[in-house]
Design an enzyme around this catalytic site. Structure first.
Site, short mmCIF file in Angstrom:
data_model
loop_
_atom_site.label_atom_id
_atom_site.label_comp_id
_atom_site.label_asym_id
_atom_site.label_seq_id
_atom_site.Cartn_x
_atom_site.Cartn_y
_atom_site.Cartn_z
N SER A 1 37.22 36.48 36.97
CA SER A 1 38.47 35.85 37.44
C SER A 1 39.63 36.68 36.91
CB SER A 1 38.58 34.42 36.91
OG SER A 1 37.61 33.61 37.52
N LYS B 1 40.93 31.42 43.61
CA LYS B 1 40.52 30.99 42.27
C LYS B 1 41.75 30.56 41.45
CE LYS B 1 38.20 30.19 38.52
NZ LYS B 1 37.47 31.09 37.62
N LYS C 1 44.64 31.83 30.22
CA LYS C 1 44.53 33.12 30.92
C LYS C 1 44.74 32.93 32.43
CE LYS C 1 41.02 34.97 32.79
NZ LYS C 1 39.66 35.37 33.17
#
Lengths: 294, 294
Positions: B96, B171, B239
């Site tokens: 990701s 995502k 993140k």
């Protein structure tokens, strides 16, 4: 079967009272503000004149009106329900109003020897018509059990959440989650769309995982198809978030994203969207980004 | 069956590669950083030394590493995958990472006569072990079809969302919705609990209506039971929201509630919670209210 008084035969109240009539209850309302709906009269709805007269004629009195001041007026105003009550009756407020005011209303009704339930609903006009409302109840267990057969004619998910005012608190919590989930889906779709993704495919991919919700399914689709007919109007959700923010201040709670969601609703209302469905919150983010989802 | 190179055999990558071995694929990794997991060696995992050597030995090279700089290093660093590629191979990044960097990575791989797919996953360690990951893919249709049998060994909801970078964008959108729905549930439960409601009953009442979501079900319960073992760690969600906020700035999108959710995660990390489950975001609101949900 107990006699039911029903005050507030609007978009929600009419179908709810209709289900009670269909189930064989005697239902009474007042004609002092407006004539009763013809379809309910055909089903046997009876009328008296004034809220006090409704309270005199009924065992259980249900109120379903727009906001806190209207409940106050109906219950405690001139010729109000309180002045027609006698010991042992049950007042059920199914409006969505202030949890704080609800505590006071319940105490004043209890002082007359009557029970009080706060029993706001979610599910909207569709749920009212289908008798599938979610009903969140605050009050005493015995009053809840007395009201249960009546609730079961109007709703499906019926929960006694706690003492008086907790039904209203739960409804506010519900409206926080609904607004913020709409806002979440809106942020995600505006971001993805401006990044070049097809929002319909993004929604589809997200439905398979942890992001899945009824809001992503229903309101996400409305954002993509641009179908903003209510549904649930932004101006009503503004009223509910106002209850959350007022409550937050008086309780000592910080609700940062509820606060922002209210500002985005305010922006929608300022741009003529007060009567659009709450999924149109996405328009506020679209204006900020200079880019529409679809 | 094509030979698979797999770089990044951590918490997610190990079970994913295990499913490929179980399905009969030849899987190759590099031992230049650490010895390969013993259980995978038992299943037939082969090793070479260096990322370039993996690319030489495999037809399809999968990367599953923590963040954008690691993908850059593995693909284009010294002795990187790019230096071992020859025409017709397929690189699939299942990490990701940044959608913006992904566009550049794809172009550089395409320039070598190879295909590139960005294919981040959701579902976490549980989904990786159960081969039930949601896989969000960006890239060309023919490369997607080539990869599909491999994806089907690792996941269940497999969607080609659009061209390169759109898998990563999806995502990010997913992580926005997940974080903001957790935040929504946290605001509602802190509010309701401080108002005197039982949060477990509130959650139950809300599950019946429009507020229903997998987050309310799973993470709402964690907030009430105080079970904050990951799950998905706050530092990882920080993140992901950083990718959203960086992307928002470069795309020209305003994400007000994502921004606030990141500040709440920062507060959790500042109070020692970086490795707790992301449902522990509720602790930041609890500190602000001087009151715990349960």
């Amino acid at each position: 079967m107990e006699n039911i008084g029903f005050i507030g035969l609007g978009i929600m109240g009419s179908p709810m009272a209709g289900h009670l009539l269909d189930a064989g209850y005697s239902v009474i309302t007042t004609d002092h503000r407006s004539p009763p709906p013809a379809d309910l009269v055909d089903k046997g709805l009876k009328t008296v004149t004034g809220n006090a007269a409704v309270a005199q004629a009924a065992d259980i009195i249900i109120t379903m009106v727009p906001d806190t001041p209207q409940v106050d007026e109906v219950l405690f105003g001139e010729d109000g329900v309180a002045s027609g009550l006698s010991k042992g009756k049950l007042v059920i407020d199914m409006s969505s109003i202030s949890p704080i005011a609800t505590k006071t209303f319940a105490q004043k009704i209890n002082a007359l020897g009557c029970d009080y339930l706060d029993a706001p609903v979610s599910g909207g006009e569709v749920g009212a018509k289908a008798a599938s409302l979610t009903i969140m109840v605050g009050g005493e267990e015995n009053a809840f059990e007395r009201a249960r057969p009546v609730f079961e004619k109007m709703g499906k998910n019926i929960t006694l959440v706690g003492p008086n005012s907790v039904g209203q608190t739960t409804k506010v919590a519900n409206q926080i989650v609904v607004a913020l989930t709409i806002e979440a889906v809106a942020e995600a779709l505006v971001f993805a769309s401006k990044a070049g993704a097809d929002p319909a495919r993004v929604r589809q991919a997200l439905m398979g995982g942890l992001a899945a919700s009824r809001i992503l399914e229903v309101h996400g689709e409305r954002m993509i198809r641009r179908t903003f007919d209510p549904g649930f109007r932004i101006e009503l959700h503004q009223k509910d978030l106002n209850l959350a923010l007022e409550g937050a201040r008086s309780l000592g709670v910080s609700l940062p994203n509820t606060s922002t969601a209210q500002q985005l609703f305010n922006s929608c209302a300022a741009n003529g969207g007060a009567k659009e469905d709450h999924s149109a919150l996405v328009r506020a983010l679209e204006r900020m980004a200079g880019h529409d989802v679809a």
